[in-house]
Design a protein around this motif. Structure first.
Motif, PDB file in Angstrom:
ATOM      1  N   VAL A  62       0.843  -1.205   0.000  1.00 12.28           N
ATOM      2  CA  VAL A  62       0.000   0.000   0.000  1.00 12.28           C
ATOM      3  C   VAL A  62       0.876   1.252   0.000  1.00 12.28           C
ATOM      4  O   VAL A  62       0.675   2.182  -0.794  1.00 12.28           O
ATOM      5  N   TYR A  63       1.878   1.250   0.891  1.00 17.97           N
ATOM      6  CA  TYR A  63       2.745   2.430   0.983  1.00 17.97           C
ATOM      7  C   TYR A  63       3.580   2.621  -0.285  1.00 17.97           C
ATOM      8  O   TYR A  63       3.807   3.757  -0.732  1.00 17.97           O
ATOM      9  N   ARG A  64       4.036   1.516  -0.884  1.00 23.48           N
ATOM     10  CA  ARG A  64       4.825   1.640  -2.118  1.00 23.48           C
ATOM     11  C   ARG A  64       3.982   2.208  -3.257  1.00 23.48           C
ATOM     12  O   ARG A  64       4.460   3.022  -4.067  1.00 23.48           O
ATOM     13  N   LEU A  65       2.730   1.798  -3.313  1.00 25.63           N
ATOM     14  CA  LEU A  65       1.833   2.345  -4.338  1.00 25.63           C
ATOM     15  C   LEU A  65       1.599   3.839  -4.124  1.00 25.63           C
ATOM     16  O   LEU A  65       1.527   4.620  -5.086  1.00 25.63           O
ATOM     17  N   LEU A  66       1.476   4.241  -2.864  1.00 28.26           N
ATOM     18  CA  LEU A  66       1.323   5.670  -2.573  1.00 28.26           C
ATOM     19  C   LEU A  66       2.574   6.440  -2.981  1.00 28.26           C
ATOM     20  O   LEU A  66       2.496   7.535  -3.564  1.00 28.26           O
ATOM     21  N   ARG A  67       3.737   5.870  -2.655  1.00 26.20           N
ATOM     22  CA  ARG A  67       4.991   6.539  -3.023  1.00 26.20           C
ATOM     23  C   ARG A  67       5.091   6.675  -4.546  1.00 26.20           C
ATOM     24  O   ARG A  67       5.570   7.692  -5.062  1.00 26.20           O
ATOM     25  N   ARG A  68       4.618   5.655  -5.274  1.00 25.75           N
ATOM     26  CA  ARG A  68       4.697   5.663  -6.737  1.00 25.75           C
ATOM     27  C   ARG A  68       3.873   6.809  -7.333  1.00 25.75           C
ATOM     28  O   ARG A  68       4.154   7.288  -8.437  1.00 25.75           O
ATOM     29  N   THR A  69       2.824   7.222  -6.607  1.00 23.91           N
ATOM     30  CA  THR A  69       1.973   8.316  -7.120  1.00 23.91           C
ATOM     31  C   THR A  69       2.371   9.665  -6.530  1.00 23.91           C
ATOM     32  O   THR A  69       1.621  10.636  -6.651  1.00 23.91           O
ATOM     33  N   GLY A  70       3.536   9.706  -5.864  1.00 19.45           N
ATOM     34  CA  GLY A  70       4.052  10.990  -5.415  1.00 19.45           C
ATOM     35  C   GLY A  70       3.798  11.347  -3.968  1.00 19.45           C
ATOM     36  O   GLY A  70       4.117  12.464  -3.533  1.00 19.45           O
ATOM     37  N   VAL A  71       3.218  10.432  -3.183  1.00 18.94           N
ATOM     38  CA  VAL A  71       2.985  10.704  -1.763  1.00 18.94           C
ATOM     39  C   VAL A  71       4.273  10.407  -1.005  1.00 18.94           C
ATOM     40  O   VAL A  71       4.829   9.307  -1.101  1.00 18.94           O
ATOM     41  N   SER A  72       4.760  11.370  -0.234  1.00 17.27           N
ATOM     42  CA  SER A  72       6.039  11.211   0.458  1.00 17.27           C
ATOM     43  C   SER A  72       5.885  10.379   1.728  1.00 17.27           C
ATOM     44  O   SER A  72       4.778  10.202   2.256  1.00 17.27           O
ATOM     45  N   GLN A  73       6.999   9.859   2.239  1.00 12.09           N
ATOM     46  CA  GLN A  73       6.985   9.132   3.514  1.00 12.09           C
ATOM     47  C   GLN A  73       6.463  10.025   4.630  1.00 12.09           C
ATOM     48  O   GLN A  73       5.731   9.573   5.504  1.00 12.09           O
ATOM     49  N   ARG A  74       6.857  11.289   4.586  1.00 11.09           N
ATOM     50  CA  ARG A  74       6.419  12.222   5.628  1.00 11.09           C
ATOM     51  C   ARG A  74       4.897  12.406   5.592  1.00 11.09           C
ATOM     52  O   ARG A  74       4.248  12.453   6.636  1.00 11.09           O
TER      53      ARG A  74
END
Length: 436
Positions: A13-25
């Protein structure tokens, strides 16, 4: 994303979010986690805790049902029994006979009291299963069950039942998946125990039909997984439902079936649990001789039991629980046969109460209520009322209708002594708790 959510693969889930530009922060801010936690999850760390999964779902704006975390309409279709409007409601007596027939058929292969296993047996709609399961998947079910059982002990079934049912929705998906036979067998046992917990938490908040449904499914899975100790435990718990409903004859039938499974398992601890509850049933029937014989056998079987090797679902029955059961049984005998049994009940209950920690709040409330009842029977009204008020205070903190129901004998004894101000105040306090 929906596939990752359904499998609770938070790292995906988190990797998919990162792929769309959502940062870890940003992920950390939304989910209430530290950035280092998010980083660890992205590297593959699993998230298993129910409260953390729920917080992640809420933080990301994801319906909890997508992760099997909510008792929503989808979950209800999968795991809850529904009755067609055209079907008349069966009587409790018929439901008990149907469950006994089903339990006997599962436990000993007997076909008794008719062939219909009952309309209460759940037939959930099958949900999409993961392609293949491994031991890690099974351990997740086992870990969730342990965590939720702890919540049940401490706060009552009402606190965690919906979460248990949600876990069932998730676990049920895996039954149709492929995997090694030893994994499938362990999964059946793990899900049986989860259904067992669903039955117990349903019972704790007064949902008898739901409890019967879950216990019925638990029996089938435990038998399929070859776990006779768990079969015995499920039957003991269903017997407890009938004890609570003041039907000791029906309870005894469950316990007798449970004793067959317990003896087949070779577990002295499982046998001890069944013996203790059979004693309780006989006490409610006013049969002192059988009661005392079974109390003696409970002690003997427990003394021989290997507690270190006991499985999770029977390990709860430790020395403290032995004293609690002995005290409970003598309390019933004091009320139904001879008040002199208070001299055996009081020390046993006191010893159990002193041994309970904060994680066993409900059990402590049960035993405090019984102890107060004994003190009133002995005429020690001041002390009995003081102990009784402590029991009521604990009952108020628990989401458990069963705890409130178990205060009824204390209310009865306090009401008989309303000329005493302490007894009268205790009776009023219990009544205000909606026990009457």
């Amino acid at each position: 994303m929906r596939t990752a959510l359904a499998a609770r693969e938070v790292s995906s889930v988190y990797r998919l979010l990162r792929r769309t530009g959502v940062s870890q922060r940003q992920i950390a801010a939304m989910t209430g986690q530290s950035q280092s936690e998010v980083s660890e999850i992205l590297k593959g760390r699993q998230v298993m805790a129910y409260d953390v999964l729920a917080r992640i779902a809420d933080g990301l704006g994801v319906p909890r049902g997508y992760m099997g975390l909510a008792y929503d309409e989808v979950t209800a279709i999968r795991v809850a029994v529904t009755r067609e409007p055209s079907q008349p409601e069966e009587s409790e007596e018929v439901k008990r006979r149907e469950f006994l027939a089903h339990a006997a058929a599962v436990t000993v292969g007997a076909n008794v009291l008719g062939t219909n296993s009952g309309s209460w047996v759940a037939n959930p709609v099958q949900t999409p299963a993961p392609g293949r399961i491994g031991m890690t998947d099974v351990r997740q079910v086992e870990a969730a069950t342990r965590a939720l059982r702890s919540l049940d002990y401490q706060y009552g079934g009402g606190f965690c039942r919906d979460a248990v049912v949600a876990q069932l929705s998730w676990g049920q998906q895996m039954l149709g998946a492929s995997g090694p036979e030893h994994v499938k067998t362990r999964l059946q046992v793990a899900l049986a125990d989860l259904y067992n917990l669903a039955g117990w938490t349903s019972f704790d908040i007064g949902l008898t039909d739901s409890a019967r449904t879950h216990f019925g499914k638990a029996l089938e899975l435990a038998k399929a997984g070859g776990s006779e100790p768990l079969v015995a435990n499920i039957l003991y718990r269903m017997g407890r439902v009938y004890l609570h409903k003041e039907s000791p004859n029906d309870a005894l039938k469950m316990f007798q079936l449970g004793q067959i499974a317990a003896q087949e398992s070779g577990s002295e601890l499982a046998v001890a649990v069944i013996c203790a509850n059979q004693a309780w049933a006989y006490a409610l029937m006013g049969k002192k001789e059988q009661t005392m014989q079974l109390i003696g056998r409970t002690r003997d079987e427990f003394a021989r039991a290997n507690l270190d090797d006991a499985e999770d679902w029977v390990k709860f029955f430790n020395e403290t629980d032995v004293y609690a059961m002995i005290g409970t049984v003598h309390t019933v005998l004091a009320q139904t046969v001879d008040p002199m049994h208070t001299k055996f009940a009081i020390p046993a209950l006191s010893r159990a109460i002193d041994s309970y920690g904060d994680e066993m709040t409900r059990s402590k409330a049960f035993n405090l209520s019984a102890l107060a009842t004994n003190h009133l029977l002995e005429g020690d009204i001041d002390h009995g009322a003081r102990v009784g008020r402590t029991a009521v205070d604990l009952a108020e903190s628990l989401k458990s209708s069963r705890v409130k129901d178990r205060l009824k004998p204390l209310l009865q004894e306090a009401s008989k002594r309303r000329n005493n101000p302490d007894a009268r105040d205790l009776a009023d306090q219990i009544t205000n708790l909606n026990v009457a």
